[in-house]
Enzyme design. Sequence first.
Site, PDB file in Angstrom:
ATOM      1  N   ASP A   1      -2.143 -13.517   3.423  1.00  0.00           N
ATOM      2  CA  ASP A   1      -3.519 -13.032   3.607  1.00  0.00           C
ATOM      3  C   ASP A   1      -3.798 -13.058   5.105  1.00  0.00           C
ATOM      4  O   ASP A   1      -3.817 -14.130   5.712  1.00  0.00           O
ATOM      5  CB  ASP A   1      -4.482 -13.963   2.853  1.00  0.00           C
ATOM      6  CG  ASP A   1      -5.929 -13.500   2.987  1.00  0.00           C
ATOM      7  OD1 ASP A   1      -6.206 -12.583   3.796  1.00  0.00           O
ATOM      8  OD2 ASP A   1      -6.778 -14.079   2.294  1.00  0.00           O
ATOM      9  N   ILE A   2      -4.011 -11.900   5.698  1.00  0.00           N
ATOM     10  CA  ILE A   2      -4.179 -11.862   7.162  1.00  0.00           C
ATOM     11  C   ILE A   2      -5.465 -12.548   7.616  1.00  0.00           C
ATOM     12  O   ILE A   2      -5.652 -12.789   8.805  1.00  0.00           O
ATOM     13  CB  ILE A   2      -4.131 -10.423   7.712  1.00  0.00           C
ATOM     14  CG1 ILE A   2      -5.193  -9.540   7.042  1.00  0.00           C
ATOM     15  CG2 ILE A   2      -2.745  -9.829   7.573  1.00  0.00           C
ATOM     16  CD1 ILE A   2      -5.557  -8.342   7.859  1.00  0.00           C
TER      17      ILE A   2
ATOM     18  N   ILE B   1      -1.481  -9.420  -0.384  1.00  0.00           N
ATOM     19  CA  ILE B   1      -2.239 -10.383  -1.188  1.00  0.00           C
ATOM     20  C   ILE B   1      -2.161 -10.009  -2.668  1.00  0.00           C
ATOM     21  O   ILE B   1      -2.735 -10.680  -3.499  1.00  0.00           O
ATOM     22  CB  ILE B   1      -3.717 -10.463  -0.748  1.00  0.00           C
ATOM     23  CG1 ILE B   1      -4.348  -9.063  -0.690  1.00  0.00           C
ATOM     24  CG2 ILE B   1      -3.845 -11.165   0.582  1.00  0.00           C
ATOM     25  CD1 ILE B   1      -5.847  -9.061  -0.457  1.00  0.00           C
TER      26      ILE B   1
ATOM     27  N   TYR C   1     -13.984   2.191   9.460  1.00  0.00           N
ATOM     28  CA  TYR C   1     -12.519   2.320   9.606  1.00  0.00           C
ATOM     29  C   TYR C   1     -12.176   2.789  11.021  1.00  0.00           C
ATOM     30  O   TYR C   1     -11.356   2.182  11.718  1.00  0.00           O
ATOM     31  CB  TYR C   1     -12.018   3.318   8.570  1.00  0.00           C
ATOM     32  CG  TYR C   1     -10.539   3.613   8.585  1.00  0.00           C
ATOM     33  CD1 TYR C   1      -9.598   2.606   8.420  1.00  0.00           C
ATOM     34  CD2 TYR C   1     -10.079   4.932   8.726  1.00  0.00           C
ATOM     35  CE1 TYR C   1      -8.231   2.903   8.395  1.00  0.00           C
ATOM     36  CE2 TYR C   1      -8.731   5.230   8.700  1.00  0.00           C
ATOM     37  CZ  TYR C   1      -7.806   4.208   8.542  1.00  0.00           C
ATOM     38  OH  TYR C   1      -6.458   4.502   8.520  1.00  0.00           O
TER      39      TYR C   1
ATOM     40  N   GLY D   1       0.817  -1.206   0.000  1.00  0.00           N
ATOM     41  CA  GLY D   1       0.000   0.000   0.000  1.00  0.00           C
ATOM     42  C   GLY D   1       0.852   1.257   0.000  1.00  0.00           C
ATOM     43  O   GLY D   1       2.051   1.230  -0.326  1.00  0.00           O
TER      44      GLY D   1
HETATM   45  N1  NAI Z   1      -1.892   6.389   4.614  1.00  0.00           N
HETATM   46  C1  NAI Z   1      -2.354   7.141   5.619  1.00  0.00           C
HETATM   47  O1  NAI Z   1      -2.558   8.361   5.486  1.00  0.00           O
HETATM   48  C2  NAI Z   1      -2.614   6.502   6.928  1.00  0.00           C
HETATM   49  C3  NAI Z   1      -2.491   5.151   7.124  1.00  0.00           C
HETATM   50  N2  NAI Z   1      -2.764   4.597   8.354  1.00  0.00           N
HETATM   51  C4  NAI Z   1      -2.667   3.167   8.543  1.00  0.00           C
HETATM   52  O2  NAI Z   1      -1.425   2.677   8.064  1.00  0.00           O
HETATM   53  C5  NAI Z   1      -1.598   1.377   7.496  1.00  0.00           C
HETATM   54  C6  NAI Z   1      -1.048   1.376   6.079  1.00  0.00           C
HETATM   55  O3  NAI Z   1      -1.762   2.329   5.344  1.00  0.00           O
HETATM   56  P1  NAI Z   1      -1.648   2.467   3.761  1.00  0.00           P
HETATM   57  O4  NAI Z   1      -0.374   1.888   3.279  1.00  0.00           O
HETATM   58  O5  NAI Z   1      -1.966   3.871   3.451  1.00  0.00           O
HETATM   59  O6  NAI Z   1      -2.881   1.561   3.295  1.00  0.00           O
HETATM   60  P2  NAI Z   1      -3.243   1.082   1.812  1.00  0.00           P
HETATM   61  O7  NAI Z   1      -4.714   1.038   1.689  1.00  0.00           O
HETATM   62  O8  NAI Z   1      -2.477   1.857   0.803  1.00  0.00           O
HETATM   63  O9  NAI Z   1      -2.663  -0.416   1.792  1.00  0.00           O
HETATM   64  C7  NAI Z   1      -3.272  -1.440   2.531  1.00  0.00           C
HETATM   65  C8  NAI Z   1      -2.775  -2.772   1.998  1.00  0.00           C
HETATM   66  O10 NAI Z   1      -3.480  -3.811   2.678  1.00  0.00           O
HETATM   67  C9  NAI Z   1      -3.595  -4.883   1.766  1.00  0.00           C
HETATM   68  N3  NAI Z   1      -4.640  -5.835   2.165  1.00  0.00           N
HETATM   69  C10 NAI Z   1      -5.984  -5.727   1.995  1.00  0.00           C
HETATM   70  N4  NAI Z   1      -6.575  -6.873   2.411  1.00  0.00           N
HETATM   71  C11 NAI Z   1      -5.598  -7.692   2.859  1.00  0.00           C
HETATM   72  C12 NAI Z   1      -5.575  -9.012   3.393  1.00  0.00           C
HETATM   73  N5  NAI Z   1      -6.695  -9.741   3.542  1.00  0.00           N
HETATM   74  N6  NAI Z   1      -4.388  -9.548   3.754  1.00  0.00           N
HETATM   75  C13 NAI Z   1      -3.233  -8.847   3.588  1.00  0.00           C
HETATM   76  N7  NAI Z   1      -3.199  -7.598   3.081  1.00  0.00           N
HETATM   77  C14 NAI Z   1      -4.362  -7.034   2.708  1.00  0.00           C
HETATM   78  C15 NAI Z   1      -3.912  -4.208   0.438  1.00  0.00           C
HETATM   79  O11 NAI Z   1      -3.630  -5.067  -0.659  1.00  0.00           O
HETATM   80  C16 NAI Z   1      -3.030  -2.978   0.491  1.00  0.00           C
HETATM   81  O12 NAI Z   1      -1.826  -3.167  -0.188  1.00  0.00           O
HETATM   82  C17 NAI Z   1      -3.102   1.075   7.566  1.00  0.00           C
HETATM   83  O13 NAI Z   1      -3.349   0.261   8.682  1.00  0.00           O
HETATM   84  C18 NAI Z   1      -3.730   2.439   7.761  1.00  0.00           C
HETATM   85  O14 NAI Z   1      -4.923   2.358   8.497  1.00  0.00           O
HETATM   86  C19 NAI Z   1      -3.175   5.352   9.410  1.00  0.00           C
HETATM   87  C20 NAI Z   1      -3.347   6.699   9.261  1.00  0.00           C
HETATM   88  C21 NAI Z   1      -3.003   7.388   8.040  1.00  0.00           C
HETATM   89  C1  AKB Z   2      -5.988   9.446   7.919  1.00  0.00           C
HETATM   90  C2  AKB Z   2      -6.175   8.054   7.482  1.00  0.00           C
HETATM   91  O1  AKB Z   2      -6.280   7.180   8.293  1.00  0.00           O
HETATM   92  C3  AKB Z   2      -6.280   7.748   6.035  1.00  0.00           C
HETATM   93  N1  AKB Z   2      -5.359   8.499   5.246  1.00  0.00           N
HETATM   94  C4  AKB Z   2      -7.694   8.058   5.550  1.00  0.00           C
HETATM   95  O2  AKB Z   2      -7.905   9.205   5.131  1.00  0.00           O
HETATM   96  O3  AKB Z   2      -8.550   7.174   5.654  1.00  0.00           O
END
Ligand code: NAI
Ligand code: AKB
Length: 397
Positions: free
Chosen positions: A106-107, A89, A195, A65
């Site tokens: 896959d979690i 995944i 969320y 991600g």
């Molecule tokens: N990007 C942001 O601004 C923020 C992110 N976060 C947290 O940080 C973490 C990472 O965020 P991002 O990289 O932005 O999220 P993202 O949405 O870009 O990536 C999430 C990843 O989870 C994977 N995924 C989905 N279902 C799955 C499964 N069953 N098994 C394994 N993987 C699976 C997806 O394929 C994806 O690559 C998340 O927990 C998010 O809540 C928290 C606050 C802000």
């Molecule tokens: C702040 C977050 O957790 C994320 N970027 C979202 O907007 O959902």
Amino acid sequence: MPVIRTLSQVVRRMLLSPACDCRTSVVPTRFLGFSPRQIPADANFHSISVTETDHPCVLITGGLGQLGVGLANFLRKRFGKDNVILSDIRKPPNHIFHSGPFIYSDILDYKNLREIVVNNRITWLFHYSALLSAVGEANVSLARDVNITGLHNVLDVATEHNLRLFVPSTIGAFGPTSPRNPTPDLCIQRPRTIYGVSKVHAELMGEYYHYRYGLDFRCLRYPGIISADSQPGGGTTDYAVQIFHDATKNGKFECNLKPNTRLPMMYIDDCLRATLEVMEAPEKSLSMRTYNINAMSFTPKELAQEVLKHVPEFQITYNVDAVRQAIADSWPMNFDDSNARKDWGWKHDFDLPELVTTMLNFHGSDTGLPKLTENIKWKSACNLDSCQGKMIKFFML
Ligand SMILES: NC(=O)C1=CN([C@@H]2O[C@H](COP(=O)(O)OP(=O)(O)OC[C@H]3O[C@@H](n4cnc5c(N)ncnc54)[C@H](O)[C@@H]3O)[C@@H](O)[C@H]2O)C=CC1
Ligand SMILES: CC(=O)[C@H](N)C(=O)O
């Protein structure tokens, strides 16, 4: 009577002590019996201290991600390429596949998760898999599975195998009844998105497992994260990433939030450094297990004004997405991260001017040659082709 008093004293001590001594005698009920998660009676619940080995063996879930690839690169510089396994995944593109260990995980498949942890002697787990705020509202049942059931699997495997576990939370873990300006670590949390609800659940479950079973759970509430070479996965703060791509490519941007919507934000380098710092912080420095971290707060209008200083022809228009706007209006405007600063020395490097300069430099606007980098080209293609991309396209509001 003395027996009853002694028993009640034991129970009181178990309930009151942090990381209580009951770890060897009390395990989650789903570990008992002939469940695949059974823990042998002589299981060692004492955490393997990271100092006992040269370096941690790291697994990152949901690593393809917006944040995972950057985290892997960052941790590999510190712990060595082969000691950090990225998993997801989705199918990794060539350059990620060849940059270090990648594995399918896959979690929602507990056995798969356990096999990876055992076979690779994992000691630290960064749990990044999630469906973010806007995508989650568009597919509540998948968000519930991934964000809640998936978290349960991760907590169980981390507890069974004595892992140090990092789970990110978010400004989205707060809601309209929380104080919004500023939002402290401890206050009312009544989010109105799946969320947010799943992240409050993660905070509480992680802390519960810490106090009940001694799990070394660490959690940071991230603001909206802004990255140059990775695309966001369907959140409310995504506009603050997209604006740089569009400003450098087209000189204009259509924003899906109102001009005065103030949200806490952070550049990815600060976010990844905070994540490693809290994982390396001595246990005794952590007065809490879930911390707010912050860097800056701005509105789309303020961000556009800063972009204008570098791209004079830049134009912003507004086409408000009602769902995202309602979410943003319920989130913190300013984040109080004084506990993180006090306990383990958190300090951000990037404020708004540095953020904008860095993002625009990355995309080449300062050279006067707007460009879409190869990485972003790949990300766009990937988002259309991948399962997640299909899901976002299909379910997006
Ligand atoms: N990007 C942001 O601004 C923020 C992110 N976060 C947290 O940080 C973490 C990472 O965020 P991002 O990289 O932005 O999220 P993202 O949405 O870009 O990536 C999430 C990843 O989870 C994977 N995924 C989905 N279902 C799955 C499964 N069953 N098994 C394994 N993987 C699976 C997806 O394929 C994806 O690559 C998340 O927990 C998010 O809540 C928290 C606050 C802000
Ligand atoms: C702040 C977050 O957790 C994320 N970027 C979202 O907007 O959902």
